[in-house]
Design an enzyme around this catalytic site. Structure first.
Site, mmCIF file in Angstrom:
data_model
loop_
_atom_site.group_PDB
_atom_site.id
_atom_site.type_symbol
_atom_site.label_atom_id
_atom_site.label_comp_id
_atom_site.label_asym_id
_atom_site.label_seq_id
_atom_site.Cartn_x
_atom_site.Cartn_y
_atom_site.Cartn_z
ATOM 1 N N VAL A 92 0.992 -1.336 -0.033
ATOM 2 C CA VAL A 92 0.152 -0.099 0.068
ATOM 3 C C VAL A 92 0.861 1.262 -0.034
ATOM 4 C CG1 VAL A 92 -2.005 1.373 1.100
ATOM 5 C CG2 VAL A 92 -1.616 -1.248 1.256
ATOM 6 N N CYS A 93 0.999 2.061 -1.106
ATOM 7 C CA CYS A 93 1.634 3.161 -1.316
ATOM 8 C C CYS A 93 1.013 4.204 -0.515
ATOM 9 C CB CYS A 93 2.227 3.448 -2.803
ATOM 10 S SG CYS A 93 3.217 2.162 -3.567
ATOM 11 N N LEU A 94 1.437 4.864 0.453
ATOM 12 C CA LEU A 94 0.922 5.840 0.942
ATOM 13 C C LEU A 94 2.245 6.801 1.875
ATOM 14 C CD1 LEU A 94 -2.486 4.928 2.677
ATOM 15 C CD2 LEU A 94 -2.225 6.642 1.023
#
Length: 452
Positions: A92-94
């Site tokens: 999850v790219c955050l």
């Protein structure tokens, strides 16, 4: 892990579990608060609408000084990338997770927590997820606009196929063909729509994690709420794509980290209806299981019998609500409720029959309510399933109160997650003329209830 970290995580979990937010749910094993499962219900009016997206959250010993590790697990065994920022492998790219370069001030701070992480992930599930890809702002040609539309189309299809249909089939022990599967918890769908019994990568799911499934009952109940919406989404999509049409590969997708496959809404509709039929059979089966449980004098049977007697006495003394309650065939697992519409409301004079079905595993499995009296109402699905949330899951009276409250509420706040009758909701929240039409249809249904 320090006591401070454990206390902080425990408090955050408790706050989320007490929250009235219908979009988020979290759970963990009592012995291990560091490993949390979370589910996000896809936001309305997006291609993720009412899908069930699960994530694993692992808190390190230095939490909240450092963000937890978050992994998406609704990926069809690592085959489906649901978003430019949610990879097929689970990443999850955050920026707040430290998995993406963010602007100054967007990185993690100890003031943030699990809820802010889940809300940030939920914000990725927008009506145009293509715009989450870096460089989107400078891409405005016709091809790019077509990609945006095509991307939304395939996400909608895979949301239904994987996050809803495949999940419910696993819970109910049925394959896409309708055959009973002896072991389904690790089965995955091939991206072309065929069924594959190969196992999910053991590195992605350890055995304990696989068998801890705290959201099974939640997803089943929400499936009943949103069943009409799923069918409506399929009906609309059938006018936009054709069965057998290939998904369009996006510029940012690559082999092993994309969303490949073909549209087949005819097949999805068949599978959706089979799930519904199996769910109804399961609900009816509870009655027979309940009678057997009563004969064995189980604790659940005794608890429901005692609650029945207490609830009956309570409503005899309550002058504000008029209803009759009895057990069907003296079975404490099936309650028949007759509710009399309150005077000076749209329900005035109505006679509404409701059945409450209880599982032998109550309250781990919540009761399923069904209006046997047809009623045109935005909180009651066309098949009679009411959308309500009990404040105390183990207390039957709390369920009855919540059903009546949902039925009687005249000026509710707008929340599309509670609108389980699309036709009625469209009128209720439409123009003044639409609202008048809604009231007329509701009144006609109330009048018919007195004639039945």
């Amino acid at each position: 892990m320090s006591n401070h970290s454990i206390i902080r995580i425990t408090r955050e979990l408790s706050d989320l579990q007490k929250s009235s937010d219908l979009s988020l749910a979290v759970a963990c094993r009592d012995v291990d608060v560091r490993n949390v499962k979370a589910i996000i219900v896809g936001p309305p009016d997006t291609p993720y609408e009412f899908g069930f997206f699960e994530f694993s959250v692992r808190f390190g010993k230095d939490y909240p000084g450092k963000a937890p590790a978050v992994t998406a697990t609704t990926t069809n065994g690592g085959r489906c990338r649901y978003n430019p920022n949610i990879y097929a492998g689970g990443k999850v790219c955050l920026s707040i997770l430290g998995t993406w370069r963010g602007e100054r001030g967007e990185e993690w701070s100890s003031a943030q927590g699990l809820e802010s992480i889940l809300i940030s992930i939920q914000s990725l599930m927008s009506s145009n997820p293509y715009e989450n890809e870096p460089g989107f702002e400078t891409a405005n040609d016709e091809g790019d606009k077509k990609n945006q539309k095509d991307y939304v189309a395939k996400i909608r299809h895979e949301t239904l196929r994987i996050s809803v249909i495949q999940r419910l089939e696993e819970y109910l022990g049925i394959s896409p063909s309708g055959a009973v599967q002896p072991q389904v918890s690790l089965m995955i769908d091939d991206s072309d729509g065929d069924f594959d019994s190969s196992e999910v990568d053991r590195e992605e799911y350890d055995e304990a994690s696989v068998h801890f499934d705290p959201f099974k009952d939640l997803c089943k109940r929400r499936f009943l709420w949103y069943y009409d919406s799923y069918l409506l989404a399929i009906s609309k999509a059938k006018t936009e794509v054709t069965d057998g049409q290939n998904f369009t590969r996006m510029p940012f997708e690559c082999p092993g980290n994309g969303m490949d496959g073909k549209f087949n809404y005819t097949e999805l509709e068949r599978r959706l209806r089979l799930i519904r039929k199996t769910m109804d059979e399961e609900t009816e089966r509870w009655a027979a299981e309940g009678l057997a449980s009563k004969k064995k004098e189980s604790g659940v049977a005794s608890n429901l019998q005692r609650q029945y007697e207490q609830v009956v006495e309570s409503y005899k003394r309550d002058k504000n609500v008029t209803l009759d309650i009895e057990l069907v065939d003296k079975n404490p697992f099936v309650w028949a409720i007759t509710y009399f519409g309150r005077p000076m409301t749209n329900l005035d004079g109505g006679l509404f029959r409701i059945k409450l079905f209880f599982s032998p595993r109550f309250p781990e499995e919540q009761p399923r309510a069904r209006f046997e009296t047809q009623l045109f109402h935005h909180r009651i699905a066309s098949d009679g399933t009411p959308c309500y949330t009990a404040k105390r899951a183990e207390d039957v009276k709390s369920h009855i109160e919540a059903i009546i409250e949902a039925l009687e509420e005249e000026s509710p706040p707008y929340d599309p997650r509670t609108l389980v009758n699309p036709e009625a909701a469209k009128l209720f929240w439409g123009s003044e003329d639409d609202k008048k039409m809604y009231n007329r249809k509701l009144r006609r249904a109330v009048q018919r209830s007195m004639e039945e």
